[in-house]
Design a protein around this motif. Structure first.
Motif, mmCIF file in Angstrom:
data_model
loop_
_atom_site.group_PDB
_atom_site.id
_atom_site.type_symbol
_atom_site.label_atom_id
_atom_site.label_comp_id
_atom_site.label_asym_id
_atom_site.label_seq_id
_atom_site.Cartn_x
_atom_site.Cartn_y
_atom_site.Cartn_z
ATOM 1 N N LEU A 143 11.889 -60.886 74.716
ATOM 2 C CA LEU A 143 12.029 -61.711 73.642
ATOM 3 C C LEU A 143 12.412 -61.087 72.240
ATOM 4 C CD1 LEU A 143 10.438 -64.328 72.164
ATOM 5 C CD2 LEU A 143 8.573 -62.939 71.823
ATOM 6 N N ALA A 144 12.100 -59.926 72.235
ATOM 7 C CA ALA A 144 12.289 -59.131 70.958
ATOM 8 C C ALA A 144 13.653 -58.973 70.208
ATOM 9 C CB ALA A 144 11.807 -57.716 71.109
ATOM 10 N N PRO A 145 14.762 -58.750 71.119
ATOM 11 C CA PRO A 145 15.905 -58.268 70.334
ATOM 12 C C PRO A 145 16.364 -59.509 69.412
ATOM 13 C CG PRO A 145 16.021 -57.764 72.774
ATOM 14 C CD PRO A 145 14.815 -58.355 72.371
ATOM 15 N N THR A 146 16.782 -59.237 68.324
ATOM 16 C CA THR A 146 17.552 -60.131 67.137
ATOM 17 C C THR A 146 19.032 -60.586 67.704
ATOM 18 O OG1 THR A 146 18.109 -58.243 66.180
ATOM 19 C CG2 THR A 146 15.907 -59.398 65.619
ATOM 20 N N GLN A 148 20.002 -63.056 69.205
ATOM 21 C CA GLN A 148 20.442 -63.562 70.718
ATOM 22 C C GLN A 148 20.984 -64.943 70.714
ATOM 23 O OE1 GLN A 148 17.578 -62.860 73.890
ATOM 24 N NE2 GLN A 148 16.332 -61.713 72.483
ATOM 25 N N GLY A 150 21.549 -67.039 72.909
ATOM 26 C CA GLY A 150 20.669 -68.157 73.459
ATOM 27 C C GLY A 150 19.486 -68.630 72.716
ATOM 28 N N GLU A 151 19.366 -68.214 71.484
ATOM 29 C CA GLU A 151 18.232 -68.687 70.963
ATOM 30 C C GLU A 151 18.417 -69.996 70.284
ATOM 31 O OE1 GLU A 151 16.430 -65.841 68.312
ATOM 32 O OE2 GLU A 151 15.732 -64.670 69.912
ATOM 33 N N SER A 152 19.851 -70.384 70.289
ATOM 34 C CA SER A 152 20.185 -71.790 69.953
ATOM 35 C C SER A 152 20.168 -72.674 71.043
ATOM 36 C CB SER A 152 21.829 -71.490 69.333
ATOM 37 O OG SER A 152 22.661 -72.338 70.158
ATOM 38 N N LEU A 153 19.762 -73.505 70.502
ATOM 39 C CA LEU A 153 19.420 -74.846 71.819
ATOM 40 C C LEU A 153 20.843 -74.945 72.689
ATOM 41 C CD1 LEU A 153 17.494 -76.341 73.416
ATOM 42 C CD2 LEU A 153 17.781 -78.000 71.614
ATOM 43 N N SER A 156 22.065 -72.700 74.938
ATOM 44 C CA SER A 156 21.519 -72.366 76.181
ATOM 45 C C SER A 156 21.750 -73.438 77.184
ATOM 46 C CB SER A 156 20.100 -72.377 75.790
ATOM 47 O OG SER A 156 19.607 -71.072 75.330
ATOM 48 N N VAL A 157 22.126 -74.719 76.791
ATOM 49 C CA VAL A 157 22.197 -75.727 77.455
ATOM 50 C C VAL A 157 23.478 -76.018 77.953
ATOM 51 C CG1 VAL A 157 21.868 -78.099 77.587
ATOM 52 C CG2 VAL A 157 20.046 -76.831 76.639
ATOM 53 N N ARG A 162 26.815 -71.333 77.984
ATOM 54 C CA ARG A 162 25.685 -70.629 78.718
ATOM 55 C C ARG A 162 26.265 -69.371 79.326
ATOM 56 N NH1 ARG A 162 20.393 -72.082 80.497
ATOM 57 N NH2 ARG A 162 19.806 -71.065 82.264
ATOM 58 N N VAL A 165 25.825 -66.787 76.907
ATOM 59 C CA VAL A 165 24.494 -66.428 76.703
ATOM 60 C C VAL A 165 24.237 -65.707 77.985
ATOM 61 C CG1 VAL A 165 22.030 -67.264 76.711
ATOM 62 C CG2 VAL A 165 23.907 -68.455 75.597
ATOM 63 N N GLU A 169 22.610 -61.802 77.849
ATOM 64 C CA GLU A 169 21.208 -61.765 78.772
ATOM 65 C C GLU A 169 21.121 -60.469 79.462
ATOM 66 O OE1 GLU A 169 18.564 -63.468 77.429
ATOM 67 O OE2 GLU A 169 18.091 -64.523 79.318
#
Lengths: 299, 457
Positions: A143-146, A148, A150-153, A156-157, A162, A165, A169
């Motif tokens: 969760l922590a790394p800044t 990322q 894939g934090e954009s919706l 990720s989809v 992806r 991402v 990851e």
């Protein structure tokens, strides 16, 4: 402690495999921690001026002035109700100060929200470790790394995005394993964070905070409720990290611990900074003794 | 390795079973088989069987879709949304207003027009409206704590219903079109989503020929089209269910989903790691509301008419029961919960009533008094049982309540609630760093939980 023995066994068992895995990536000989430390800019990072915080009629912090030097291990001590936690919460954006300024890396961060403060590289841990219980240790870490992607919706989809991402990851996962190994909790990677012991949670929280690539770490009573063997392990980690360039501000109850390990100590009492300086100066300061032992010592 | 043969087969079977999609297919297939079996026992004709399957698939699909959307809110983000039905209502009403045939002259009382847009545009409009409405609700409400947020959502869903009931919005003129929300009498949906889809794909004529010939072959009697429409609409909804599932799995198994999960666990800690949790919450809430709007459209679009009183909070709680059965936090569990709820709690009691009344020839009594007095006077429980069976539809809610109480006591986490659906795009199953490096990250896409031995479950 039996779990310490297990840790060591797990770590030594891993060493040769790791060495092989890193062959095609020569740069990874440095640990993540050391690599990140090289980016730390040279400045006096944290300054608090005239900080005041009132809760209704109660003045929790009256006039706090303090600064934290680059690369130092600064201790913040004081009796209960001295305003340590309030100061801490104001710095990290949990509370908005009634008055005063907080500067971080030359920027006024007074009144920013906690996530904005953390984004700037000033990252805290909590007095009672706040691990994310129903997530695995590894998920907690990832969760922590800044920054990322894939934090954009949509990334990720959507199918093509992806893939990028996923690449990131894989890199994030690699870094998380490195950090877990550094803290010797990699054998717990798949455990739910809620199943960890108190001390392991503290390690997890520190490891997680480090993954955000902070320049200054604020630790709120990192040794509370930690057994002696784990305490020395935690201290070793903190010392290692300090040597590689991190700056620490530690709030702690335990005077001796702070006196032995910090090079700079700030003592708070009744909402203000009573004194600050090297441990030896602070230890012999009359006002400090008075604050800790009560007014009667005076006479 | 001669002795490894057996182990190999069972291992492979276990791996197939570990695949979530297998579980879902087996579950839905099992439910269908059960219904067909019961139908056979009841001497259902082919027509009745097909009707019953179509209806069952319809409810399985809509409740599974709604549970999935709610799972994004509650299971992932921890947003206590008990206003599901409000967002469904917005979806279908906006679709209705946009796509009902246009009326440009003052219509007779009770017949309200729309803008006459194509149905697909109406559906997109409905979904967008639900999303925008969700975002508007989210902006102020997400600052509230979980329980207060819940009160806001249920309030909003009731406000939506009362707005739909409002007589001053019953009919109005906008840009020369006579439109309106119909007030208490509701709206007649003069579009046909099943025919519309067939027309759009251009297979309306072959479909008509096919249904006619199939109808004759199967001996369905006159007018076989509605039977096949039901089946094909059910299949259409299953396609949407698959899309929902794929979408939400991707959302869940990603860094985005990881932040949502973290917000559910501890928002303050998540903030302290530099995550702008409000932005994530608004996004999650908006997407979930859009999906609820879409599910609402698919739920009501082929019903022919909608009235505000269909949008009472009842459905919201049905969706919650489905999610609790399946297990909040798991997308696969949500689909399972939706299917089980639809088959056994929603459709089940009615079906059971038919089965019992067909199998045992018992004379039903019409009043509660007639049912109770033989029990008291002669300890004869048969009239009471007959009465209960006769009123099984009314007892539906009691059965749901008992199921909930049982679950809360014995399995509060639901079927799949406490298990790990790894919140990452890459498999997290390696036992150490070297394992992870060795595993090619693109091989599995989180869709296959191939790993059973990490002691997580």
């Amino acid at each position: 402690m039996s779990d310490t023995e297990v840790d060591e066994a797990a770590v030594t068992a891993n060493v040769p495999e790791d060495a092989e895995a890193e062959v095609d990536e020569p740069e990874t000989n440095d640990s993540t921690v050391e690599r990140e430390a090289k980016h730390v800019p040279n400045a006096i990072p944290l300054k608090v001026r005239g900080l005041r915080k009132e809760f209704g009629g109660i003045v929790a912090a009256a006039d706090v002035n303090l600064s934290v030097e680059e690369g130092s291990l600064t201790g913040l001590i004081g009796p209960n109700g001295a305003g340590k936690s309030t100061t801490f919460n104001c710095i990290t954006g949990v509370h908005e100060p009634t008055a005063g300024q907080i500067h971080f890396q030359g920027e006024d961060i007074t009144g920013l929200s906690p996530n904005e403060v953390a984004e700037r590289g000033l990252v805290r841990t909590f007095q009672i470790a706040r691990e994310l219980e129903e997530m695995s240790v590894l998920e907690n870490m990832m969760l922590a790394p800044t920054n990322q992607r894939g934090e954009s919706l949509w990334r990720s989809v959507l199918p093509v995005a992806r893939e990028s991402v996923k690449q990131q990851e894989a890199a994030v996962l690699e870094r998380c394993w490195e950090m877990l190994e550094f803290f010797e909790i990699d054998h717990l990677a798949h455990e739910y964070a809620g199943n960890l012991s108190g001390g392991q949670r503290k390690l997890l929280e520190l490891a997680r905070a480090l993954l955000t690539e902070p320049s200054v770490l604020l630790l709120d009573e990192p040794f509370a409720g930690v057994n002696p063997s784990l305490e020395s392990r935690l201290l070793d980690h903190i010392n290692d990290l300090q040597e590689s360039g991190y700056t620490f501000l530690i709030v702690e109850h335990d005077m001796d611990l702070i006196m032995e390990n910090c090079e700079h100590v700030i003592v708070m009492h009744q909402g203000t900074v009573l004194t600050e300086g090297a441990p030896d100066e602070v230890r012999t300061n009359e006002a400090v003794i008075e604050a800790y032992l009560g007014g009667e010592v005076d006479g | 390795m001669s002795d490894g043969e057996d182990g190999d087969v069972s291992e492979r079977l276990a791996a197939v079973w570990a695949n979530d999609v297998t579980k879902l297919v087996v579950l839905v297939g099992g439910i269908l088989a059960l219904y067909v079996g019961a139908g056979t026992l009841l001497d259902y004709g082919v027509r009745q069987q097909l009707n019953s399957i179509g209806l069952l698939v319809f409810y399985v699909a809509v409740f599974a879709m709604l549970a999935l959307a709610l799972n994004l809110h509650w299971g992932y983000t921890g947003l206590f949304n008990i206003g599901v039905i409000g967002f469904m209502a917005i979806g279908i009403y906006v679709t209705a207003v946009l796509s009902k045939s246009a009326t440009v002259t003052e219509p007779a009382a009770g017949s309200i027009g729309g803008f006459g847009l194509p149905l697909w545009l109406g559906i997109i409009g409905g979904v967008l409206a639900a999303a925008v409405f969700g975002a508007l609700v989210a902006l102020p409400a997400l600052r509230l704590r979980a329980d207060y947020f819940a009160i806001v959502t249920v309030g909003v869903s009731e406000i939506v219903r009362f707005t739909l009931l409002e007589s001053s919005l019953q009919q109005m003129q906008v840009f020369g079109y006579f439109i309106g929300l119909g007030g208490g009498s509701g709206l007649i949906l003069d579009f046909d989503i099943t025919d519309g889809l067939l027309d759009a794909v251009g297979v309306a004529d072959p479909y008509a020929t096919l249904t006619d010939s199939l109808g004759t072959t199967l001996g369905l009697g006159g007018n076989p089209k509605p039977v096949f429409d039901g089946l094909y609409y059910g299949a259409f909804l299953l396609v949407f269910l698959v899309l929902f599932y794929v979408l939400l799995r991707r959302v869940g198994n990603s860094p985005f989903g990881r932040v949502l999960k973290a917000i559910r666990e501890d928002e303050e800690a998540t903030k302290s790691l530099g995550k702008d949790t409000n932005r994530f919450k608004i996004k999650s809430f908006t997407i979930g509301c859009a999906l609820m709007g879409l599910a609402g459209i698919l739920f009501y679009a082929e019903q022919g008419a909608i009235t505000p009183n269909a949008f009472r909070p009842r459905i919201t709680f049905f969706v919650w029961i489905a999610l609790i059965i399946g297990g909040a936090g798991s997308n696969t569990g949500s689909v399972m919960g939706g299917a089980i709820f639809a088959a056994f709690l929603f459709r089940g009691p009615l079906f059971l009533k038919n089965v019992i009344q067909e199998s045992f020839d018992i004379e039903a009594v019409s009043t509660f008094g007639q049912a109770v007095s033989p029990l008291i006077s002669g300890l004869n429980p048969v009239p009471m049982l007959a009465y209960a069976v006769d009123n099984l539809a009314q007892l539906q809610l009691v059965i749901m309540g008992l199921t909930l109480i049982y679950l809360m006591h014995n399995r509060p986490e639901g079927l799949l609630g406490h298990r790990q659906e790894p919140a990452a795009c890459v498999p997290l199953t390696g036992l150490s760093r070297s394992d992870t490096v060795a595993a090619p990250p693109t091989e599995t896409d989180g869709g296959v939980a191939s790993n059973g031995g990490d002691g997580d479950e």
